[in-house]
Design an enzyme around this catalytic site. Structure first.
Site, PDB file in Angstrom:
ATOM      1  N   LYS A 124       0.332  -0.841  -0.136  1.00  0.00           N
ATOM      2  CA  LYS A 124       0.050  -0.519  -0.165  1.00  0.00           C
ATOM      3  C   LYS A 124       0.607   1.117   0.231  1.00  0.00           C
ATOM      4  CE  LYS A 124      -3.786   2.186   2.690  1.00  0.00           C
ATOM      5  NZ  LYS A 124      -5.367   2.147   3.722  1.00  0.00           N
ATOM      6  N   ASP A 231     -12.529   3.883  10.442  1.00  0.00           N
ATOM      7  CA  ASP A 231     -13.113   4.229   9.610  1.00  0.00           C
ATOM      8  C   ASP A 231     -13.700   3.457   9.237  1.00  0.00           C
ATOM      9  OD1 ASP A 231     -13.515   5.914   6.759  1.00  0.00           O
ATOM     10  OD2 ASP A 231     -11.296   4.985   6.997  1.00  0.00           O
TER      11      ASP A 231
HETATM   12  N1  LIG Z   1      -4.033  -6.069   1.943  1.00  0.00           N
HETATM   13  C1  LIG Z   1      -5.175  -6.510   0.893  1.00  0.00           C
HETATM   14  N2  LIG Z   1      -4.558  -7.149  -0.006  1.00  0.00           N
HETATM   15  C2  LIG Z   1      -5.533  -6.960  -1.223  1.00  0.00           C
HETATM   16  N3  LIG Z   1      -6.587  -6.041  -1.328  1.00  0.00           N
HETATM   17  C3  LIG Z   1      -5.937  -5.051  -0.348  1.00  0.00           C
HETATM   18  C4  LIG Z   1      -5.387  -5.179   0.526  1.00  0.00           C
HETATM   19  N4  LIG Z   1      -5.352  -4.358   1.148  1.00  0.00           N
HETATM   20  C5  LIG Z   1      -6.207  -2.763   0.726  1.00  0.00           C
HETATM   21  N5  LIG Z   1      -6.950  -3.554  -0.320  1.00  0.00           N
HETATM   22  C6  LIG Z   1      -7.388  -3.440  -1.738  1.00  0.00           C
HETATM   23  O1  LIG Z   1      -7.235  -2.024  -1.943  1.00  0.00           O
HETATM   24  C7  LIG Z   1      -8.303  -0.862  -1.629  1.00  0.00           C
HETATM   25  C8  LIG Z   1      -7.652   0.111  -0.906  1.00  0.00           C
HETATM   26  O2  LIG Z   1      -7.394   0.009   0.462  1.00  0.00           O
HETATM   27  P1  LIG Z   1      -7.590   1.023   2.620  1.00  0.00           P
HETATM   28  O3  LIG Z   1      -8.977   0.492   2.172  1.00  0.00           O
HETATM   29  O4  LIG Z   1      -6.600   0.336   2.799  1.00  0.00           O
HETATM   30  O5  LIG Z   1      -7.017   2.442   1.200  1.00  0.00           O
HETATM   31  P2  LIG Z   1      -8.022   3.790   1.599  1.00  0.00           P
HETATM   32  O6  LIG Z   1      -6.929   4.095   1.874  1.00  0.00           O
HETATM   33  O7  LIG Z   1      -9.352   3.544   1.348  1.00  0.00           O
HETATM   34  O8  LIG Z   1      -7.651   4.096  -0.074  1.00  0.00           O
HETATM   35  P3  LIG Z   1      -9.137   4.671  -1.194  1.00  0.00           P
HETATM   36  O9  LIG Z   1      -8.476   5.947  -1.118  1.00  0.00           O
HETATM   37  O10 LIG Z   1      -7.878   4.236  -2.387  1.00  0.00           O
HETATM   38  O11 LIG Z   1     -10.027   4.060  -0.607  1.00  0.00           O
HETATM   39  C9  LIG Z   1      -8.964  -2.118  -0.998  1.00  0.00           C
HETATM   40  O12 LIG Z   1     -10.463  -1.616  -0.802  1.00  0.00           O
HETATM   41  C10 LIG Z   1      -9.207  -3.156  -1.131  1.00  0.00           C
HETATM   42  O13 LIG Z   1      -9.419  -3.597  -2.133  1.00  0.00           O
END
Ligand SMILES: Nc1ncnc2c1ncn2[C@@H]1O[C@H](COP(=O)(O)OP(=O)(O)OP(=O)(O)O)[C@@H](O)[C@H]1O
Ligand SMILES: [Mg+2]
Length: 296
Positions: A124, A231
């Protein structure tokens, strides 16, 4: 091309000297907005001529940005920071290759990746302070152009560190969240989850069971790890193929003794209950859910 595409395109061609230069720029970002050229080579221990020869290439490849007035200076771009973080993961024997995007959004870009032992993981890249973007049409390609607030890197680094810490806190208690593997700067490597966010399901399979599992995890998080997600939403809950859930996206967590802890816990639960009520007509009240989570 996104920042990470730019970084990945060039990363394999970077030589140790290039990394040294990027690092020398990074270590001085607190002192200068643009690091004066003459301040770069002493930190690299490379001959000034070598640095002078490499700087324009790093700029041309969009890892550095430069100014010529009032003095000649350089700073790192998002892709430059991405390369330094990738280098740290590679050096630590964590990362071998980056694959396809798993989620590209406003505050983070998540990619699947491979370790040197061919284990699939997720990386990430926190992108806080990515304020706006526009699409520019270039021939047949659409490229997204983002602008960043000046301290985006600091904010994103704090977010990545905090998320890593949260995942570490959760691990001993088997809260179903990705397992933390490594972090560097604004990036975090964790276990990969094969699943889709709750909000993407037109119909939730076994909704009561899934809601119970979410509440059970919120409870464990609260009583054992002593934190609150803060969140929580259907976007941050992934359902795996075996229909078990995982909670992702932890950088906003607060400890349970935080002044707003109870308010945030209520908001987290309300987001989930509203979703299950709207979609599956499960009518658990906020009071009932709160009681369940709080009771020991
Ligand atoms: N460990 C993981 N394995 C697989 N997919 C993941 C993982 N972590 C995150 N994702 C994918 O990446 C997306 C965004 O991750 P996350 O929710 O952690 O970030 P965010 O800060 O909400 O980013 P955004 O602004 O893109 O929504 C998730 O909706 C998921 O689809
Ligand atoms: Mg999210």
């Amino acid at each position: 091309m996104s920042a990470i595409d730019v970084a990945l395109k060039i990363f394999r061609q970077l030589e140790p000297e290039d990394i040294k230069i990027l690092h020398a720029v990074e270590t001085q970002t607190k002192q200068y907005q643009y690091i004066p050229e003459e301040r770069i080579s002493p930190k690299t221990k490379l001959p000034p001529s070598e640095v002078q020869y490499r700087l324009p290439n790093l700029t041309k490849n969009h890892l550095l940005q430069h100014q010529t007035k009032p003095y000649k200076g350089y700073h790192l771009t998002t892709s430059g920071y991405d390369c330094l973080a990738l280098n740290a993961h590679v050096k630590a024997n964590i990362l071998e290759a980056i694959g396809k995007p798993l989620g590209v959004g406003k505050e983070a870009d998540v990619y699947d990746a491979l370790t040197p032992t061919n284990q699939q993981v997720a990386i990430k890249f926190h992108r806080l302070g990515r304020t706006s973007f526009q699409q520019t049409k270039r021939k047949r390609n659409y490229t997204q152009q983002y602008t960043y607030t000046p301290n985006w890197h600091q904010q994103s680094t704090l977010a990545a560190k905090k998320e890593y810490k949260a995942l570490k806190l959760l691990q001993p208690y088997n809260v179903t969240a990705p397992k933390p593997i490594h972090h560097s700067r604004h990036t975090l490597v964790m276990t990969l989850i094969n699943g889709a966010p709750l909000n993407l399901y037109p119909k939730i399979p076994h909704p009561q069971k899934i809601l119970n599992e979410i509440l059970n995890n919120v409870k464990k998080t609260y009583h054992k790890a002593n934190i609150i997600h803060a969140d929580l939403s259907p976007y941050n809950i992934l359902i795996q193929q075996d229909l078990h859930i995982l909670i992702i996206d932890w950088p906003q967590y607060v400890p349970t003794n935080h002044p707003n802890a109870q308010q945030l816990l209520k908001r987290d639960l309300k987001n989930i209950l509203d979703f299950f009520k709207r979609k599956e007509e499960i009518k658990l009240t906020l009071k009932e859910a709160l009681n369940y989570v709080r009771e020991t």
